[in-house]
Design a protein around this motif. Structure first.
Motif, PDB file in Angstrom:
ATOM      1  N   ALA A  12      29.765  38.114  35.228  1.00 26.02           N
ATOM      2  CA  ALA A  12      30.511  39.047  36.089  1.00 26.02           C
ATOM      3  C   ALA A  12      30.648  40.415  35.416  1.00 26.02           C
ATOM      4  N   TYR A  13      30.853  40.441  34.110  1.00 25.47           N
ATOM      5  CA  TYR A  13      30.953  41.699  33.354  1.00 25.47           C
ATOM      6  C   TYR A  13      29.639  42.480  33.435  1.00 25.47           C
ATOM      7  N   HIS A  14      28.517  41.799  33.236  1.00 25.45           N
ATOM      8  CA  HIS A  14      27.216  42.464  33.317  1.00 25.45           C
ATOM      9  C   HIS A  14      26.923  42.908  34.753  1.00 25.45           C
ATOM     10  N   GLU A  15      27.348  42.127  35.725  1.00 23.81           N
ATOM     11  CA  GLU A  15      27.202  42.544  37.123  1.00 23.81           C
ATOM     12  C   GLU A  15      28.007  43.818  37.385  1.00 23.81           C
ATOM     13  N   ALA A  16      29.205  43.902  36.817  1.00 27.22           N
ATOM     14  CA  ALA A  16      30.025  45.109  36.971  1.00 27.22           C
ATOM     15  C   ALA A  16      29.308  46.315  36.382  1.00 27.22           C
ATOM     16  N   PHE A  17      28.670  46.148  35.234  1.00 31.28           N
ATOM     17  CA  PHE A  17      27.951  47.259  34.614  1.00 31.28           C
ATOM     18  C   PHE A  17      26.736  47.677  35.435  1.00 31.28           C
ATOM     19  N   ALA A  18      26.170  46.759  36.192  1.00 29.92           N
ATOM     20  CA  ALA A  18      25.009  47.083  37.017  1.00 29.92           C
ATOM     21  C   ALA A  18      25.404  47.658  38.381  1.00 29.92           C
ATOM     22  N   GLU A  19      26.658  47.457  38.772  1.00 35.35           N
ATOM     23  CA  GLU A  19      27.102  47.819  40.128  1.00 35.35           C
ATOM     24  C   GLU A  19      27.349  49.320  40.268  1.00 35.35           C
ATOM     25  N   ARG A  20      26.776  49.910  41.306  1.00 37.30           N
ATOM     26  CA  ARG A  20      26.968  51.338  41.574  1.00 37.30           C
ATOM     27  C   ARG A  20      28.080  51.587  42.590  1.00 37.30           C
ATOM     28  N   ASP A  21      28.357  50.601  43.433  1.00 36.67           N
ATOM     29  CA  ASP A  21      29.433  50.739  44.408  1.00 36.67           C
ATOM     30  C   ASP A  21      30.774  50.544  43.700  1.00 36.67           C
ATOM     31  N   VAL A  22      31.637  51.551  43.753  1.00 37.25           N
ATOM     32  CA  VAL A  22      32.887  51.538  42.987  1.00 37.25           C
ATOM     33  C   VAL A  22      33.796  50.384  43.403  1.00 37.25           C
ATOM     34  N   ALA A  23      33.964  50.150  44.692  1.00 36.03           N
ATOM     35  CA  ALA A  23      34.850  49.074  45.162  1.00 36.03           C
ATOM     36  C   ALA A  23      34.357  47.722  44.679  1.00 36.03           C
ATOM     37  N   ARG A  24      33.069  47.489  44.796  1.00 39.14           N
ATOM     38  CA  ARG A  24      32.498  46.208  44.328  1.00 39.14           C
ATOM     39  C   ARG A  24      32.617  46.112  42.809  1.00 39.14           C
ATOM     40  N   ARG A  25      32.402  47.219  42.102  1.00 36.56           N
ATOM     41  CA  ARG A  25      32.520  47.222  40.639  1.00 36.56           C
ATOM     42  C   ARG A  25      33.938  46.857  40.213  1.00 36.56           C
ATOM     43  N   LEU A  26      34.933  47.436  40.879  1.00 29.82           N
ATOM     44  CA  LEU A  26      36.328  47.127  40.558  1.00 29.82           C
ATOM     45  C   LEU A  26      36.637  45.655  40.808  1.00 29.82           C
ATOM     46  N   GLU A  27      36.057  45.097  41.860  1.00 30.80           N
ATOM     47  CA  GLU A  27      36.239  43.664  42.132  1.00 30.80           C
ATOM     48  C   GLU A  27      35.654  42.820  40.997  1.00 30.80           C
ATOM     49  N   LEU A  28      34.467  43.176  40.551  1.00 34.70           N
ATOM     50  CA  LEU A  28      33.828  42.453  39.448  1.00 34.70           C
ATOM     51  C   LEU A  28      34.603  42.622  38.140  1.00 34.70           C
ATOM     52  N   LEU A  29      35.137  43.806  37.910  1.00 31.42           N
ATOM     53  CA  LEU A  29      35.966  44.011  36.713  1.00 31.42           C
ATOM     54  C   LEU A  29      37.215  43.136  36.781  1.00 31.42           C
ATOM     55  N   GLY A  30      37.798  43.003  37.965  1.00 30.01           N
ATOM     56  CA  GLY A  30      38.966  42.132  38.127  1.00 30.01           C
ATOM     57  C   GLY A  30      38.654  40.676  37.849  1.00 30.01           C
ATOM     58  N   ARG A  31      37.441  40.257  38.156  1.00 30.47           N
ATOM     59  CA  ARG A  31      37.027  38.869  37.884  1.00 30.47           C
ATOM     60  C   ARG A  31      36.707  38.648  36.411  1.00 30.47           C
ATOM     61  N   SER A  32      36.237  39.691  35.741  1.00 29.77           N
ATOM     62  CA  SER A  32      35.753  39.505  34.369  1.00 29.77           C
ATOM     63  C   SER A  32      36.685  40.037  33.288  1.00 29.77           C
ATOM     64  N   MET A  33      37.629  40.913  33.655  1.00 26.63           N
ATOM     65  CA  MET A  33      38.484  41.542  32.645  1.00 26.63           C
ATOM     66  C   MET A  33      39.947  41.495  33.076  1.00 26.63           C
ATOM     67  N   THR A  34      40.836  41.488  32.094  1.00 33.12           N
ATOM     68  CA  THR A  34      42.270  41.540  32.389  1.00 33.12           C
ATOM     69  C   THR A  34      42.626  42.958  32.845  1.00 33.12           C
ATOM     70  N   PRO A  35      43.747  43.129  33.553  1.00 33.86           N
ATOM     71  CA  PRO A  35      44.120  44.464  34.037  1.00 33.86           C
ATOM     72  C   PRO A  35      44.268  45.508  32.930  1.00 33.86           C
ATOM     73  N   ASN A  36      44.682  45.086  31.755  1.00 33.52           N
ATOM     74  CA  ASN A  36      44.870  46.021  30.643  1.00 33.52           C
ATOM     75  C   ASN A  36      43.707  45.974  29.642  1.00 33.52           C
ATOM     76  N   ALA A  37      42.559  45.463  30.073  1.00 36.65           N
ATOM     77  CA  ALA A  37      41.390  45.334  29.199  1.00 36.65           C
ATOM     78  C   ALA A  37      40.966  46.700  28.668  1.00 36.65           C
ATOM     79  N   GLU A  38      40.295  46.655  27.527  1.00 41.38           N
ATOM     80  CA  GLU A  38      39.835  47.883  26.876  1.00 41.38           C
ATOM     81  C   GLU A  38      38.380  47.750  26.449  1.00 41.38           C
TER      82      GLU A  38
END
Length: 143
Positions: A12-38
């Motif tokens: 999911a993290y690598h999918e987020a890095f590949a995603e160009r659509d911001v809304a979809r990227r944010l969804e993938l970040l939510g699945r792969s990272m905590t809200p306060n991730a760094e």
């Protein structure tokens, strides 16, 4: 950490890095990272989904038509993973290689990423010989 949890999260993290659509990227970040991730960059810490999404947007600008790739298996210790990474062009050619140390939260999502793209410098002048190898192989830079 359970191996399947790591795989699911890292995909999911690598999918987020590949995603160009911001809304979809944010969804993938939510699945792969905590809200306060760094993600710790060489000059800045990117904290939270919005800042990390902006970092990914910058990645796409700096590395057009490239993607982040995993190049090794995992060296796991408690809730941290050390692994190899690369930036791969659309032609499949490796543009840069490095390593990352990733810290996972208890829920299996990523809490912190420390990407290491730069090669390490030679030993400092004056370093005691008894604490150094007898030969220093020249290894090409990952960046």
């Amino acid at each position: 950490m359970e191996h399947q949890v790591l795989l699911k999260t890292l995909i999911a993290y690598h999918e987020a890095f590949a995603e160009r659509d911001v809304a979809r990227r944010l969804e993938l970040l939510g699945r792969s990272m905590t809200p306060n991730a760094e993600i710790w960059g060489p000059k800045r810490v990117f904290a939270g989904y919005e800042a990390i999404s902006e970092k990914i947007e910058g990645f796409h600008g700096n590395w057009p038509e490239c993607r982040l790739a995993l190049t090794t298996g995992f060296n796991t210790f408690l809730n941290t993973v050390h692994l190899g990474i690369a930036i791969i062009g659309s032609d499949g050619a490796v543009r840069a290689t490095g390593r990352s140390v990733i810290e996972f939260a208890d829920d299996g999502r990523i809490q912190r990423v420390l990407p290491l793209w730069e090669a390490l410098p030679p030993l400092p002048t004056g370093w005691p010989e008894q604490f150094a190898p007898s030969k220093h192989p020249d290894v090409p830079s990952a960046a």
